[in-house]
Design an enzyme around this catalytic site. Structure first.
Site, PDB file in Angstrom:
ATOM      1  N   ASP A 169      -4.239  10.723  23.244  1.00 30.82           N
ATOM      2  CA  ASP A 169      -4.326  11.591  22.069  1.00 30.82           C
ATOM      3  C   ASP A 169      -2.961  12.212  21.798  1.00 30.82           C
ATOM      4  OD1 ASP A 169      -6.494  12.979  20.236  1.00 30.82           O
ATOM      5  OD2 ASP A 169      -5.089  14.541  20.844  1.00 30.82           O
ATOM      6  N   ILE A 170      -2.521  12.170  20.540  1.00 28.26           N
ATOM      7  CA  ILE A 170      -1.234  12.772  20.184  1.00 28.26           C
ATOM      8  C   ILE A 170      -1.376  14.294  20.200  1.00 28.26           C
ATOM      9  CG2 ILE A 170       0.573  12.938  18.425  1.00 28.26           C
ATOM     10  CD1 ILE A 170      -0.326  10.215  17.368  1.00 28.26           C
ATOM     11  N   ASN A 194       1.007  17.258  11.092  1.00 26.76           N
ATOM     12  CA  ASN A 194       0.662  16.940   9.698  1.00 26.76           C
ATOM     13  C   ASN A 194       0.940  18.112   8.772  1.00 26.76           C
ATOM     14  OD1 ASN A 194      -0.108  14.330   9.119  1.00 26.76           O
ATOM     15  ND2 ASN A 194      -2.241  14.624   9.710  1.00 26.76           N
ATOM     16  N   HIS A 211       1.470  14.341   5.357  1.00 28.36           N
ATOM     17  CA  HIS A 211       0.630  13.232   5.806  1.00 28.36           C
ATOM     18  C   HIS A 211       1.381  11.905   5.891  1.00 28.36           C
ATOM     19  CE1 HIS A 211      -3.131  15.447   6.003  1.00 28.36           C
ATOM     20  NE2 HIS A 211      -2.791  16.049   4.873  1.00 28.36           N
ATOM     21  N   ASP A 238       1.404   9.694   9.175  1.00 30.10           N
ATOM     22  CA  ASP A 238       1.075   8.266   9.315  1.00 30.10           C
ATOM     23  C   ASP A 238       2.168   7.529  10.089  1.00 30.10           C
ATOM     24  OD1 ASP A 238      -1.285   8.591   7.988  1.00 30.10           O
ATOM     25  OD2 ASP A 238      -0.608   7.707   6.100  1.00 30.10           O
ATOM     26  N   GLU A 266      -5.861  10.390  15.463  1.00 28.19           N
ATOM     27  CA  GLU A 266      -4.643  10.296  16.281  1.00 28.19           C
ATOM     28  C   GLU A 266      -4.954   9.898  17.718  1.00 28.19           C
ATOM     29  OE1 GLU A 266      -6.031  14.605  16.614  1.00 28.19           O
ATOM     30  OE2 GLU A 266      -6.077  12.985  15.138  1.00 28.19           O
TER      31      GLU A 266
END
Length: 308
Positions: free
Chosen positions: A184-185, A192, A197, A201, A228
């Site tokens: 998980d980031i 974000n 956004h 991405d 994410e």
């Protein structure tokens, strides 16, 4: 001839196809190779055992298999490939001196897609190879469209949900380890909010690309689990092995040095939850539950780390 690689790019042309010729007679290898090598990347193996090992390492697009070979015959090798989640998609054309209807029937029952009698006609071989490669590439493209994530080009959640039960069953049947890593980031919502956004991405794609570089064995795969979050599936990997891989992931992500001013680390980092199934008493839901629990633990421990 190009050197073999471990991963297939589904958007390539037929001229990039990798064909494995399996025959214990060097002369037969040379004849088949001479017919095909101007159009394709060709490799050779001298036994069924060697062919299976090559397929696991390099994933050819098609195999041309002799039947009568020492150690392991072609029928047995093809059956083993058909029983493997990772190899069953590789088409096998049998090329043999056996001409009986019984031998031909055995080739079909073993999982072959075609049958040629030696001496092989060069025209027939070239056209059949082209036909089966075209069918395989079309099938691969359809699978890519159904099972690939549009943003990262990793496998998607649908693919993971479809394959993980098969991988789990295979590991249990072979009494081997199966490890997974939930990735998980860290602080991605803040990323974000700060950078927008589009940059978000790009961050997800960068992490995906980094995971793909670390997870590079043909039998392993990485999927975008959602948002994410990613999941790495590692067959034949024990508890020590998955820790080594997790450390490599952590180091590779940090080496990217993607700025993240809202993180205490100043750069984008990931947290990871590790789980390994090495016992027939653990079921698949327990394996996934352990990885998820350990991911939460890693985040509770300050992020930018892994827990097992």
């Amino acid at each position: 001839m190009k050197s073999p690689t471990s991963r297939a790019d589904l958007d390539r042309s037929l001229s990039d196809a990798r064909i494995l010729i399996v025959d214990d007679e060097i002369l037969n290898q040379q004849i088949l190779k001479s017919i095909l090598e101007d159009e394709y990347n060709t490799f050779v193996a001298s036994s069924g055992d060697e062919a299976i090992e090559f397929c696991h390492r390099h994933m050819p697009d098609l195999v041309i298999m002799d039947v009568q070979m020492p150690s392991m015959d072609g029928w047995t090798a093809c059956k083993i490939m058909q029983s493997s989640i990772n190899l069953r998609h590789i088409p096998v054309i049998f090329a043999t001196s056996l001409e009986t209807l019984e031998a031909e029937a055995t080739c079909w029952h073993s999982g072959g897609v075609d049958f040629l009698v030696k001496p092989v006609s060069s025209v027939s071989l070239q056209n059949r190879v082209k036909t089966h490669l075209t069918l395989k590439f079309q099938s691969d493209m359809l699978k890519k469209m159904a099972f690939k994530d549009g943003l990262t080009h990793l496998y998607n959640r649908r693919y993971f949900d479809d394959l993980i039960p098969k991988e789990f069953a295979l590991a249990r049947r072979n009494k081997s380890c199966l490890s997974i890593i939930m990735v998980d980031i860290d602080h991605f919502k803040h990323y974000n909010d700060t950078y927008g956004h589009q940059k978000g991405d790009k961050c997800i794609k960068l992490v995906a690309d980094t995971l793909s570089k670390v997870i590079h064995r043909p039998t392993d795969f990485v999927a975008r689990y959602g948002g994410e979050e990613f999941v790495c599936v590692l067959p034949n990997t024990d508890e020590q092995g998955v820790k080594v891989i997790s450390k490599s992931i952590q180091e590779a992500i940090q080496e990217v040095k993607l700025a993240h001013l809202d993180s205490e680390f100043g750069v984008v980092t990931v947290s990871m939850g590790l789980a390994t199934s090495s016992s027939t008493t653990m079921d698949m839901s327990e394996l996934l539950g352990d990885a998820d629990k350990h991911l939460y633990q890693a985040k509770s421990n300050g992020r930018n780390c892994w827990a097992a």
